[in-house]
Design a protein around this motif. Structure first.
Motif, mmCIF file in Angstrom:
data_model
loop_
_atom_site.group_PDB
_atom_site.id
_atom_site.type_symbol
_atom_site.label_atom_id
_atom_site.label_comp_id
_atom_site.label_asym_id
_atom_site.label_seq_id
_atom_site.Cartn_x
_atom_site.Cartn_y
_atom_site.Cartn_z
ATOM 1 N N LYS A 59 -6.846 9.693 2.118
ATOM 2 C CA LYS A 59 -6.382 8.361 1.238
ATOM 3 C C LYS A 59 -5.223 8.822 0.040
ATOM 4 O O LYS A 59 -4.907 7.806 -0.378
ATOM 5 C CB LYS A 59 -6.958 7.321 1.294
ATOM 6 N N GLU B 91 4.346 2.434 10.373
ATOM 7 C CA GLU B 91 3.870 3.288 8.413
ATOM 8 C C GLU B 91 1.970 3.373 8.631
ATOM 9 O O GLU B 91 1.787 3.005 7.874
ATOM 10 C CB GLU B 91 4.370 1.091 7.752
ATOM 11 N N THR B 92 1.612 2.514 9.656
ATOM 12 C CA THR B 92 0.465 3.569 10.095
ATOM 13 C C THR B 92 -0.570 4.658 10.472
ATOM 14 O O THR B 92 -0.878 5.148 10.919
ATOM 15 C CB THR B 92 -0.290 3.219 10.978
ATOM 16 N N ARG C 292 4.807 7.004 6.290
ATOM 17 C CA ARG C 292 5.992 6.046 7.124
ATOM 18 C C ARG C 292 6.934 7.263 7.520
ATOM 19 O O ARG C 292 7.763 8.007 7.448
ATOM 20 C CB ARG C 292 6.644 5.179 6.107
ATOM 21 N N GLU D 293 -3.377 6.704 9.254
ATOM 22 C CA GLU D 293 -4.290 6.320 9.848
ATOM 23 C C GLU D 293 -4.870 6.490 10.675
ATOM 24 O O GLU D 293 -6.194 6.883 11.111
ATOM 25 C CB GLU D 293 -4.240 4.665 9.839
ATOM 26 N N GLN E 288 0.572 6.498 2.638
ATOM 27 C CA GLN E 288 0.775 5.528 4.260
ATOM 28 C C GLN E 288 1.899 6.818 4.451
ATOM 29 O O GLN E 288 3.123 6.672 3.406
ATOM 30 C CB GLN E 288 1.186 4.092 4.522
ATOM 31 N N GLU F 58 1.049 10.169 1.169
ATOM 32 C CA GLU F 58 2.275 9.340 0.804
ATOM 33 C C GLU F 58 3.204 10.512 1.565
ATOM 34 O O GLU F 58 4.002 11.484 0.951
ATOM 35 C CB GLU F 58 2.571 8.695 -0.390
ATOM 36 N N ASN G 88 0.729 -0.597 -0.164
ATOM 37 C CA ASN G 88 0.032 -0.181 0.197
ATOM 38 C C ASN G 88 0.991 1.474 0.163
ATOM 39 O O ASN G 88 1.521 1.322 0.553
ATOM 40 C CB ASN G 88 -0.935 -0.151 1.324
#
Length: 687
Positions: free
Chosen positions: A356, A342-343, A332, A346, A330, A359, A327
């Motif tokens: 979404k 890496e979440t 990181r 969220e 995200q 990155e 995915n």
């Protein structure tokens, strides 16, 4: 009295349980073993996976770091929870817990460690096969001559005087599929900031016995060329190949349009606003944590994708990958150049269409300052949310994300404005086309031309606001699947002329389904057919045959047409005249062939012009869509003017020379070349 002390020990059950808590999957455990190599000062780490026998795979991790001697194994390696930074506060290693070695036990019950330090080799093994939960695992010394590395060439030449090799035996990789393997390089690339470390990881995966042992360098594959806006601390982090990106949208007719925009790349701002209070938060500065002022700095990059639809994103940048194993969307977070979380995206709680699309790769080393407690949770894949440093990181990232989302929304507004302009133009053209079509209908109904002009103008002017003119003129071919060679001829010829033949019943101009499985709509086939038959804008062709009479679906379609339409509102082609259901056309047929006479399928003057007549009927009908949408109409096929046989002999011509070349070619390909096999089936069915 001397007081006794009793030392705690860790049995196999505790180590096993602890290891499972640390690593959620094999790739995370492998990354830990790779990190151990980098922490040992390695410039290069090699990861070899041989899974020819997936149940008993072999993994070798080789690094050219400082290596270990017997003292290091006894006093350092076997101590679970050893904090190496207490011995050296200036140690830049990513690890501080001393539990990374559990990754080997997570992957395998049996592994070997071969290490060189100052030119001296030593080898040790761990084998917990058959151990009970109460047993205590131990290192057992092994004669280095008894270890036969697969990657001996790298070990002997790349690690001549120092380095470490871990050989994992009997690793069960049966649950690792091809897609998971394909994503491994990209997953591993996310675990480290190789450029900042000035270090390299190489990987080789052997899947089959004939595969060659070729190591490939693991590189980050970030789809920067698919991003619309990017913030960075170092421009060298942004690996772009072009300055622009494209976005796509469909107008109200379903026609795709492409827009090109320049990418916006800027340095990270010095501060961001905290959403609720409006307070400014610096990305770098001094801040008090737990009564002590510390310098902090957020570095890296963060961007927003122009699209996360795979086809469009891949068109912008072929580095874009998005599947169940990887995915890209995200944030990181890295500490000391190693992935710590890496979440984070969220955790920010962002909402909206483009949340979404974000990155980023962010370094925030204050999260692992030696003077403060470790804030990583037990599974090492998250942070304690109530820590002041994490709160600060979230504030900064939220501020950056809100700026990116605002920029992406501005892009969406520009796209929507362009789309609205195109749609308004289409509506205007449709309205004009509707007026013209209405005028023709009124004249055909017997109304005088002058009155028809007036009425069509009045009717079209009634169309105000958000209207959608009906432009779904379609052709429905009712047939049995065994007669498909004839319907294929008609449908594919019309597609060749420019009409839509799509598996989506809503998008297609020509609909026919041989078995009900070659359509993509979720509606039941019977409901689609019912809609086709009842819709006045659908022309219907029935292909009558013995197969038609044997099909309950065909008879249902014929009965529905008989009950709802006049005789002139559909057409019939028959294999044999007597196979036309009497209720369908009262014995009338456009034309028929004969299943007992192969020559009846060869195009003669009558059959050819009959086919042209019916094809032209369909072209005229489907052209109504094109007229309403101001599209170029498909020209009709000229009726052939055949010379008599004497004149043909004089001119040296055949019948086909007077026919439309494309019609003749499609008939020969779809019908004549398959007619023998078709008639054999008919003969068997009759018997």
């Amino acid at each position: 009295m001397n007081k006794r002390t009793i030392d705690f020990t860790m049995n196999y059950y505790a180590l096993k349980t602890f290891g499972r808590q640390q690593y959620s999957n094999a790739w995370a455990a492998l990354s830990e073993l790779v990190a151990n190599g980098f922490d040992a000062g390695a410039k290069n780490v090699y990861l070899y996976i041989n899974m020819v026998n997936k149940k008993n795979s072999i993994i070798e991790i080789i690094d050219d770091g400082g290596g270990m001697d017997e003292y290091d194994f006894e006093k350092k390696y076997v101590i679970i929870g050893r904090n190496r930074r207490l011995e050296n506060p200036n140690d830049k290693a990513a690890g501080r817990k001393g539990i990374g070695k559990l990754a080997a036990l997570y992957l395998s019950d049996e592994y070997q460690i071969l290490s060189k330090k100052n030119g001296t080799s030593t080898a040790w093994g761990v084998n917990v096969t058959g151990k009970t939960d109460e047993d205590t695992p131990s290192l057992e010394q092994i004669d280095t001559e008894n270890i036969k590395p697969i990657c001996s060439n790298i070990w002997d030449k790349g690690c001549r005087n120092q380095g470490t090799m871990i050989r994992l035996l009997k690793v069960d990789l049966t649950r690792i599929g091809d897609k998971a393997l394909d994503s491994l390089k990209q997953r591993l690339s996310n675990y480290f900031l190789f450029d900042a470390m000035e270090r390299a990881l190489y990987i080789c995966i052997i899947r089959g016995s004939k595969d060659k042992a070729i190591f490939e360098k693991v590189k980050k594959q970030i789809a920067f060329d698919n991003m619309s806006h990017i913030y960075y601390s170092d421009i060298n982090l942004i690996k772009t190949k072009k300055n622009d990106f494209s976005v796509e949208y469909k107008d109200k007719q379903g026609i795709k349009h492409t827009l090109i925009f320049n990418r916006n790349i800027n340095k990270l701002p010095t501060n961001v606003s905290v959403t609720k209070t409006g307070e400014k938060v610096l990305l770098s500065g001094l801040k008090e944590f737990y009564g002590e002022k510390k310098a902090y700095s957020l570095e890296g990059w963060i961007g927003v994708h122009s699209s996360i639809e795979k086809k469009i994103a891949y068109k912008n940048d072929n580095r874009f990958v998005r599947n169940s194993f990887y995915n890209p969307n995200q944030i990181r977070v890295y500490i000391r150049n190693k992935l710590a979380n890496e979440t984070m995206l969220e955790r920010l709680g962002l909402t909206g269409t483009y949340a979404k699309y974000i990155e980023g790769e962010i370094s925030f080393d204050i999260l692992d300052d030696n003077d403060f407690e470790d804030i990583a949770t037990a599974n090492r894949q998250d942070f304690s949310n109530d820590d002041d440093r994490v709160i600060l990181l979230k504030q900064i990232l939220l501020g950056l994300c809100y700026q990116l989302l605002a920029r992406r929304q501005e892009l969406a507004d520009m796209i929507n404005a362009e789309k609205e302009q195109i749609d308004n133009k289409i509506k205007s053209e449709q309205k004009t086309g509707f007026a013209e079509e209405t005028r023709k209908d009124l004249i055909s109904a017997g109304i005088k031309k002058e009155k028809a002009d007036e009425l069509s103008f009045i009717i079209s002017n009634k169309l105000q606001g958000d209207y959608d003119i009906k432009t779904s003129y379609k052709l429905f071919i009712s047939h049995a699947c065994k007669d498909r060679i004839f319907t294929d001829f008609i449908a594919h010829y019309l597609r060749f002329r420019g009409f839509r033949l799509d598996k989506d019943a809503d998008k297609t101009d020509i609909f026919y389904s041989s078995d009900g499985t070659d359509i993509t709509n979720t509606d039941p086939l019977a409901d689609i057919i019912k809609k086709m038959i009842l819709d006045d804008n659908t022309d219907i062709l029935f292909f009558a045959s013995q197969n038609f009479l044997n099909s309950q679906y065909c008879l249902f379609e014929g009965g529905a047409a008989w009950a709802t339409r006049a005789v002139m509102e559909y057409s019939v082609i028959a294999i044999d005249y007597d196979k036309i259901p009497k209720f369908l056309t009262n014995g009338k047929s456009e034309f028929s062939f004969s299943a007992e006479n192969k020559d009846s399928f060869i195009l003669n003057e009558q059959h050819y012009n009959n086919i042209i007549t019916i094809l032209n009927r369909f072209i005229e009908h489907l052209n109504k869509n094109r007229r309403l949408n101001k599209m170029d109409e498909v020209s009709l096929i000229p009726i052939a003017q055949f010379a008599d046989k004497v004149q043909m002999k004089i001119d040296g011509k055949e019948l086909k020379d007077y026919m439309d070349a494309d019609v003749y070619k499609y008939w020969q390909t779809y019908v004549i070349e398959q007619i023998d096999e078709y008639l054999k089936r008919e003969e068997v069915a009759t018997v």
